[in-house]
Design a protein around this motif. Structure first.
Motif, short mmCIF file in Angstrom:
data_model
loop_
_atom_site.label_atom_id
_atom_site.label_comp_id
_atom_site.label_asym_id
_atom_site.label_seq_id
_atom_site.Cartn_x
_atom_site.Cartn_y
_atom_site.Cartn_z
N ASP A 165 0.86 -1.20 0.00
CA ASP A 165 0.00 0.00 0.00
C ASP A 165 0.89 1.24 0.00
OD1 ASP A 165 -2.75 1.25 0.44
OD2 ASP A 165 -1.61 2.11 2.10
N PHE A 166 0.56 2.20 -0.87
CA PHE A 166 1.29 3.48 -0.91
C PHE A 166 0.47 4.57 -0.22
CE2 PHE A 166 3.20 2.08 -5.17
CZ PHE A 166 4.42 1.79 -4.60
N GLU A 167 1.16 5.50 0.41
CA GLU A 167 0.55 6.79 0.76
C GLU A 167 1.18 7.84 -0.13
OE1 GLU A 167 -2.06 6.99 2.53
OE2 GLU A 167 -1.87 4.88 3.04
N THR A 168 0.37 8.79 -0.56
CA THR A 168 0.86 9.77 -1.53
C THR A 168 0.44 11.18 -1.13
OG1 THR A 168 -1.13 9.62 -2.86
CG2 THR A 168 0.67 8.11 -3.43
N ALA A 169 1.12 12.15 -1.71
CA ALA A 169 0.75 13.55 -1.52
C ALA A 169 0.73 14.21 -2.89
CB ALA A 169 1.75 14.25 -0.62
N MET A 170 -0.08 15.24 -3.03
CA MET A 170 -0.10 15.95 -4.31
C MET A 170 -0.28 17.43 -4.07
SD MET A 170 -3.83 15.35 -5.90
CE MET A 170 -5.30 15.77 -4.98
N SER A 171 0.13 18.20 -5.06
CA SER A 171 0.00 19.64 -4.96
C SER A 171 -0.22 20.21 -6.35
CB SER A 171 1.28 20.23 -4.35
OG SER A 171 1.26 21.63 -4.50
N LEU B 163 -13.34 -3.75 5.53
CA LEU B 163 -12.57 -4.14 6.72
C LEU B 163 -13.44 -4.18 7.99
CD1 LEU B 163 -9.80 -4.98 7.80
CD2 LEU B 163 -9.32 -2.56 8.20
N PRO B 164 -14.18 -3.10 8.31
CA PRO B 164 -14.98 -3.19 9.55
C PRO B 164 -16.08 -4.24 9.48
CG PRO B 164 -15.37 -1.09 8.42
CD PRO B 164 -14.26 -1.77 7.70
N ALA B 165 -16.56 -4.54 8.25
CA ALA B 165 -17.63 -5.54 8.13
C ALA B 165 -17.08 -6.95 8.32
CB ALA B 165 -18.31 -5.42 6.76
N LEU B 166 -15.87 -7.20 7.82
CA LEU B 166 -15.31 -8.56 7.90
C LEU B 166 -14.40 -8.75 9.10
CD1 LEU B 166 -14.28 -9.70 4.30
CD2 LEU B 166 -16.35 -10.20 5.57
N VAL B 167 -13.70 -7.69 9.48
CA VAL B 167 -12.72 -7.78 10.57
C VAL B 167 -12.99 -6.65 11.57
CG1 VAL B 167 -10.26 -8.11 11.08
CG2 VAL B 167 -11.09 -8.50 8.75
N PRO B 168 -14.09 -6.73 12.32
CA PRO B 168 -14.49 -5.59 13.16
C PRO B 168 -13.48 -5.23 14.23
CG PRO B 168 -15.93 -7.50 13.52
CD PRO B 168 -15.06 -7.84 12.37
N GLU C 243 -5.05 8.59 14.69
CA GLU C 243 -4.94 10.04 14.47
C GLU C 243 -5.01 10.33 12.97
OE1 GLU C 243 -1.43 11.92 16.01
OE2 GLU C 243 -1.86 13.78 14.96
N VAL C 244 -4.34 9.49 12.17
CA VAL C 244 -4.46 9.57 10.72
C VAL C 244 -5.35 8.41 10.30
CG1 VAL C 244 -3.22 9.28 8.54
CG2 VAL C 244 -2.26 10.73 10.33
N GLY C 245 -6.54 8.73 9.78
CA GLY C 245 -7.51 7.66 9.53
C GLY C 245 -7.94 7.51 8.08
N ASP C 246 -7.40 8.36 7.19
CA ASP C 246 -7.69 8.18 5.77
C ASP C 246 -6.59 8.84 4.95
OD1 ASP C 246 -8.27 10.96 5.43
OD2 ASP C 246 -10.33 10.62 6.10
N GLY C 247 -6.68 8.63 3.63
CA GLY C 247 -5.62 9.13 2.75
C GLY C 247 -5.47 10.64 2.81
N THR D 137 0.32 0.95 8.06
CA THR D 137 0.44 -0.44 8.51
C THR D 137 -0.92 -1.11 8.57
OG1 THR D 137 2.38 0.13 9.82
CG2 THR D 137 1.27 -1.92 10.41
N LEU D 138 -1.91 -0.36 9.07
CA LEU D 138 -3.25 -0.94 9.19
C LEU D 138 -3.82 -1.29 7.81
CD1 LEU D 138 -5.54 -1.80 11.03
CD2 LEU D 138 -6.45 0.52 10.93
N ASP D 139 -3.47 -0.49 6.79
CA ASP D 139 -3.97 -0.79 5.44
C ASP D 139 -3.52 -2.17 4.98
OD1 ASP D 139 -5.64 1.27 4.78
OD2 ASP D 139 -4.09 2.49 3.84
N THR D 140 -2.23 -2.50 5.17
CA THR D 140 -1.78 -3.82 4.69
C THR D 140 -2.12 -4.92 5.69
OG1 THR D 140 0.45 -3.27 5.46
CG2 THR D 140 0.02 -3.06 3.09
N LEU D 141 -2.11 -4.59 7.00
CA LEU D 141 -2.54 -5.60 7.98
C LEU D 141 -4.01 -5.94 7.72
CD1 LEU D 141 -2.03 -7.31 10.49
CD2 LEU D 141 -2.71 -5.34 11.89
#
Ligand code: SF4
Length: 495
Positions: free
Chosen positions: A301-307, A428-433, A441-445, A476-480
């Motif tokens: 999984d990548f995290e990215t930034a743009m401007s 994820l929350p539906a299958l792995v609650p 603290e950081v919860g989305d892209g 980490t949570l994205d790939t876990l």
């Protein structure tokens, strides 16, 4: 014309989108939802683009600094600048018939003026034309002769190489003809809005497409209070026309959609599954998917930034620049997953170091699972394009990608809790609650992008450490999460 209520450019545009929004903004502003961090970042980016575009007009004079903003002062300074022969004005202010605006750039052209409106988007949008048309109307009412109107916007084809080349970064499109054709409509629109403001009651306007089009309205939490979640507005791939048809019939909950109401197939699937409340598992294709995975298995999984303003050589406006990856690997079926990852130093272009770490840490063979393949594939292909000496192995990585979204997109697996969506945030929350983004603290892209921006801007050591940890936890949570989703799919496939 009713003239007791003045309008600015922004309140005019707000009112054209929805008169109720204008009314609430004028009289009940406390009902509005304040801008969130993401929206603040967009506003800041727009301001940065506007300031940068001034470099296209080297003769320009700033009428008054935004920090010292005062209507009267800006009007007075505009008048002084024009009377003293200024040829290019930044942020000049005009007031006529109670209508106020500050333009981006005004350039003298003989005895007339040319108007330049700067936008941080990459194209001319319909809503910008009305914006410029209002400005031209007001400036003419204020006694100016405007003979040309231009939209200055970002040119998405620009590739940075060395210092920013403003002539290449910005494109200019003449909008004079469109703006002239809109002129006859402006007085009527102004009159309607001033009349709505003078009524003394909130205009009766039902919720609808206008709540997010062209801009998200800040009164959504107020006007949409009666709409439950999930509702007809969240039905998967349901066109707006159908949502409006249902809403007009008084149908808001998915349960209340009549069985014979015509729906597109993906929407019908969602509605039927929601009403039945039952899980769906298509074992045969699911077994083929799970059984066809080649080990060692990687989860990437990548995290990215743009401007809008490309920060690095060999990058383009709004290009998604990867600065972090998370990698889980499973050596063989039944083996314990191992975690690895990379978060770049925020000083300089993160891509070279990211590629070096990725090349070293990815297994040399086996499938690489991603969630929503076009995103990771797109970033890998861009890296190959921008760093041709690395293209060989990057293209080989692309060839090994497999998309973990497939079982959910194909509806081989569905849980009512997914609410019609196959995104990882729904699956994820539906299958792995037990795994959740909610406490992070950081919860989305978008939040990841903001955290990275703060690191790039520079912050004190403790804050930087906290942000880096938050980014690490999120990625980490994205790939876990992908590892856990696959474990769940294996159980469902064998059940
Ligand atoms: S939420 Fe929708 S209906 Fe309410 S004020 Fe905004 S645009 Fe108008």
């Amino acid at each position: 014309m009713t003239s007791q209520h003045g309008l600015s450019k922004s309140t005019f545009l707000r009112g054209v989108q929805c008169a109720k929004s204008l009314y609430l903004h004028t009289f009940q502003r406390d009902l509005a939802t304040p801008l969130d961090a993401d929206q603040h970042a967009r506003v800041t980016m727009g301001q940065q683009v506007g300031e940068l575009a001034r470099g296209l007009f080297p003769e320009g004079v700033l009428v008054s600094t935004p920090r010292g903003f005062s209507k009267a002062e800006a009007l007075q300074q505009t008048q002084s600048a024009m009377e003293s022969g200024g040829t290019t004005l930044f942020e000049p202010a005009f007031l006529a018939d109670g209508l106020f605006l500050r333009a981006d750039v005004l350039v003298r052209s003989g005895s007339a003026w040319e108007l330049y409106e700067v936008k941080s988007s990459t194209s001319v949008k319909d809503e910008y034309l009305l914006d410029v048309a209002f400005q031209v109307y007001v400036m003419r009412r204020a006694g100016l002769s405007i003979n040309d109107a231009w939209l200055v916007h970002i040119d998405s084809t620009y590739v940075r190489s060395g210092p920013l080349d403003l002539e290449a970064l910005f494109a200019m499109d003449s909008v004079t003809d469109s703006v002239e054709s809109l002129q006859p409509t402006i007085p009527g629109l102004i009159e309607d809005l001033q009349s709505a403001l003078a009524q003394g009651v909130v205009p009766e306007i039902p919720i609808g497409r206008q709540c997010n089009d062209p801009y998200p309205c800040d009164f959504i939490s107020h006007c949409w209070e009666h709409v439950p979640s999930p509702s007809i507005f969240e039905v998967f791939r349901l066109p707006w026309s159908k949502k409006e048809e249902l809403y007009k019939k008084g149908v808001i909950s998915i349960e209340d959609i009549p069985d014979d109401f015509p729906l597109p197939a993906p929407s019908r699937f969602h509605v039927v599954a929601h009403k039945s409340g039952q899980s769906i598992v298509e074992r045969a294709p699911l077994r083929r998917f799970v059984g066809g995975l080649a080990y060692p298995l990687a989860f990437l999984d990548f995290e990215t930034a743009m401007s809008a303003i490309p920060a690095y050589d060999q990058s383009r406006p709004y290009q998604q620049i990867p600065f972090q990856f998370s990698l889980h690997t499973i050596a063989e079926i039944g083996a314990e997953p191992q975690h690895d990852g990379f978060l770049a130093d925020p000083v300089g272009d993160p891509r070279q170091a990211l590629m070096e770490h990725l090349m070293r840490r990815l297994p040399e063979e086996g499938d690489i699972l991603v969630y929503h393949q076009p995103f990771e594939e797109g970033r890998l292909k861009e890296l190959a394009r921008d760093f041709p000496d690395q293209a060989g192995w990057l293209e080989a990585v692309v060839a090994r990608l497999k998309d973990l979204i497939e079982p959910f997109k194909q509806r081989w697996v569905y849980e009512p809790g997914m609410n019609g969506s196959s995104s990882i945030k729904a699956v994820l929350p539906a299958l792995v609650p037990e795994l959740s983004y909610e406490t992070l603290e950081v919860g989305d892209g978008g939040q990841a992008m903001l955290a990275w921006s703060r690191l790039v801007e520079g912050t004190e050591a403790a804050e930087a450490e906290r942000l880096r940890q938050a980014l690490w936890d999120y990625c980490t949570l994205d790939t876990l999460g992908m590892v856990k989703i696959l474990e769940k799919l294996e159980v469902l496939a064998s059940g």
